[in-house]
Write an enzyme that holds these catalytic residues in place. Structure first.
Site, short mmCIF file in Angstrom:
data_model
loop_
_atom_site.label_atom_id
_atom_site.label_comp_id
_atom_site.label_asym_id
_atom_site.label_seq_id
_atom_site.Cartn_x
_atom_site.Cartn_y
_atom_site.Cartn_z
N ASP A 99 0.85 -1.19 0.00
CA ASP A 99 0.00 0.00 0.00
C ASP A 99 0.90 1.25 0.00
O ASP A 99 2.10 1.16 0.28
CB ASP A 99 -0.90 -0.07 1.26
CG ASP A 99 -2.15 0.78 1.15
OD1 ASP A 99 -2.54 1.14 0.03
OD2 ASP A 99 -2.75 1.08 2.21
N ASP B 233 3.06 5.70 -4.61
CA ASP B 233 2.35 6.91 -4.18
C ASP B 233 3.23 8.12 -4.50
O ASP B 233 4.17 8.44 -3.77
CB ASP B 233 2.06 6.82 -2.68
CG ASP B 233 1.20 7.97 -2.18
OD1 ASP B 233 1.17 9.03 -2.86
OD2 ASP B 233 0.58 7.81 -1.11
P1 13P Z 1 -9.25 3.31 5.78
O1 13P Z 1 -8.16 3.31 6.80
O2 13P Z 1 -10.09 4.53 5.84
O3 13P Z 1 -10.03 2.06 5.77
O4 13P Z 1 -8.52 3.41 4.35
C1 13P Z 1 -7.72 2.35 3.94
C2 13P Z 1 -6.94 2.67 2.72
O5 13P Z 1 -7.39 3.37 1.84
C3 13P Z 1 -5.61 2.05 2.60
O6 13P Z 1 -4.94 2.46 1.46
#
Ligand code: 13P
Length: 292
Positions: free
Chosen positions: A82, A104
């Site tokens: 992520d 990102d």
């Molecule tokens: P939340 O923490 O609001 O669930 O968002 C998660 C997210 O978008 C991770 O990239």
């Protein structure tokens, strides 16, 4: 089974009118619980980690744990990095066989973001790894990455899709009015923007900031064309609250059993996956999904 392709899971979801839950796991307990719950629901699942988690455990340890869980499952499992602005961590994830990375570049200006995204996709694709790209700001700080300042970088739909096509991005993470973390005020959701982006491109569209949206809001986003939905805060809360409750009970009863703590955390994490697989309509869709 072997890791699935994140891009392929999202393409299948878009074609099938559902979205794949992409959940931020933090350790072996949450990896095992998320995959078991997805397996029981017959849902494909994307396990994703923050850079912080990778730095704590190392890319190899996380990949090995996720691969072991995937090997025991009959549903497709992808492993995704992520929000990562750090090119060295991206290279590490690629080297350890992750399915995909989110480069990102929302802290870069337009031209720099475009040039660096092209470099990252070239590096990742050479190893068969998919790239999600973010060049706009999604509000909220996620494990130390991001900003609370909205609209620092926000582009036209045409510009966003143009960069994605030119850089061979596999999934797009646009600003859609959602935010990471718990909502302090009702968000202004850009469902129409998803429709407009989906009309311009077949590249899968990712919804960030899933925690706190209503079932109707999820349905509207999926109907508009979103096919990967990110959930982190809901999972963190389930993990930490169940641990807190278990420890309070251990203190009261004087029984200190670590494996019982893991069971309780795993059950809470599993419930989050089951709920989201139903809401995102991915439950029962695993048979149609394709592995890499
Ligand atoms: P939340 O923490 O609001 O669930 O968002 C998660 C997210 O978008 C991770 O990239």
């Amino acid at each position: 089974m072997a890791f699935a392709s994140t891009k392929q899971l999202a393409l299948d979801a878009r074609a099938g009118g559902y979205a794949v839950p992409a959940v931020n796991i933090v350790d072996g307990i949450s990896i095992a619980a998320a995959v078991r719950a997805a397996d029981a629901a017959g849902s494909p699942i994307i396990l994703q980690t923050s850079v912080k988690t990778v730095k704590y455990f190392g890319a190899r340890t996380l990949a090995d744990a996720a691969r072991a869980a995937a090997d025991e499952a009959s549903v497709p499992v992808a492993l995704h990095l992520d929000h990562c602005p750090d090119r060295a961590v991206i290279t590490e994830a690629i080297a350890h066989g992750w399915s995909s990375v989110l480069f990102d570049a929302s802290d870069r200006d337009f031209e720099t973001a475009r040039a660096e995204t092209a470099e990252v996709t070239a590096e990742a694709h050479a190893a068969g790894v998919d790239v999600e790209s973010e060049i706009e700001n999604i509000v909220g700080v996620e494990d130390g990455v991001g900003s609370d300042d909205p609209n620092v970088h926000y582009y036209s739909d045409e510009a966003l899709v143009g960069v994605a096509a030119e850089t061979q991005t596999d999934l797009i993470a646009p600003a859609l009015g959602t935010a990471h973390g718990l909502y302090k005020a009702s968000p202004v959701l850009l469902v129409d923007r998803v429709r407009s982006l989906a009309a311009l491109t077949d590249i899968p569209i990712v919804l960030h900031g899933g925690t706190g949206l209503s079932p109707e809001e999820f349905a509207a986003f999926i109907d508009a064309g979103v096919s990967k939905i990110n959930i982190s805060t809901q999972l963190k809360l389930a993990y930490m609250h169940s641990a807190r409750d278990h420890l309070a009970e251990a203190e009261r009863s004087g029984k200190w059993e670590p494996v019982k703590l893991f069971d309780q955390i795993g059950a809470a994490v599993g419930e989050v996956i089951t709920e989201n697989a139903t809401l995102f309509r991915s439950a029962g869709k695993a048979a149609a999904a394709v592995t890499a």
